[in-house]
Write an enzyme that holds these catalytic residues in place. Sequence first.
Site, mmCIF file in Angstrom:
data_model
loop_
_atom_site.group_PDB
_atom_site.id
_atom_site.type_symbol
_atom_site.label_atom_id
_atom_site.label_comp_id
_atom_site.label_asym_id
_atom_site.label_seq_id
_atom_site.Cartn_x
_atom_site.Cartn_y
_atom_site.Cartn_z
ATOM 1 C CD GLN A 122 -1.090 -0.429 3.740
ATOM 2 O OE1 GLN A 122 -0.636 -0.925 4.750
ATOM 3 N NE2 GLN A 122 -2.302 0.033 3.695
ATOM 4 C CD GLU A 208 -5.350 1.819 8.133
ATOM 5 O OE1 GLU A 208 -4.518 2.073 7.235
ATOM 6 O OE2 GLU A 208 -5.216 0.868 8.928
#
Length: 271
Positions: A122, A208
């Site tokens: 990521q 997130e």
Amino acid sequence: MKLSTTIFSTSLLATAAIAAPLTAQRQARHEARKVARANNRESHPPYKSDTKEILHFNESSHESYSSNWAGAVLVGTGYTAVTAEFTVPTPKVPSGGSSRTEYCASAWVGIDGDTCDTAILQTGVDFCVQGSSVSYDAWYEWYPDYAYDFSGISISAGNVIKVTVDATSTTAGTATIENVSTGKTVTHTFTGGVDGDLCEYNAEWIVEDFESNNSLVPFANFGTVTFSGAEATDGGSTVGPSGATIIDIKQNNKVLTSSSITSSSVTVEYV
Ligand SMILES: *[C@@H]1O[C@H](CO)[C@@H](O)[C@H](O)[C@H]1NC(C)=O
Ligand SMILES: *[C@@H]1O[C@H](CO)[C@@H](O)[C@H](O)[C@H]1NC(C)=O
Ligand SMILES: *[C@@H]1O[C@H](CO)[C@@H](O)[C@H](O)[C@H]1NC(C)=O
């Protein structure tokens, strides 16, 4: 796997001596990371709301709540790249928040982490606010290792950036952040020796609430993040987020985000 490990360690002492420096190297990397970033920032797989149990999606789950992930996750096989552009938001202290507490959120794209929870490749940007001071970090991560900061890129509110991950195998790949105004990029290449293998089961576009020191950081009011030009490579073909599972963050029984998708974008709004 277990068997071969046993054979490996009991019968091949010479090999074990060669393997040892690798472990030491890995440990050194962790230690370096800890020192470099006292807060031990880490992204994690999605948790079920208010638990640390991993939330697993499947092709038929369309909407779900998580403590830490909002956005969209494609579930399937053969995902080898994910990309999107977004405008860097200005995070705000959430209503009822304190000017002494630091609040953060992160926007990123990634491969795996859900139905494959052994690894996540990521890259993205953290945005934090404390009182009137706002800060940004551009990072890459191959979970379960920590996130590392990119150097040579400085992020500010309103910048349009393109984030891309590309897996060349299940243990190698690249994480790239591009300044869309200038075309300037920073890239990190993972050449293997990673802590977990990818399965290429998930492609995701996520905002997130990441972790620091093993707990979720206080979540910032990030306004809206729109991932546009959201694309993944699936078995060599380009696909959009259509059909992805939509996730929203719910903490202490309160829904904090509202996510939606189109055929080429994922929007996550703080509510
Ligand atoms: C995280 O832990 C480190 C080391 O124990 C400590 O120095 C740091 O202040 C902690 N950070 C937060 C945000 O609690
Ligand atoms: C898929 O997920 C849904 C809910 O998200 C669950 O009810 C269902 O049992 C799951 N199916 C499989 C095959 O795991
Ligand atoms: C992108 O480039 C523009 C123009 O040089 C600059 O103002 C901006 O700060 C850069 N942003 C990033 C994230 O590099």
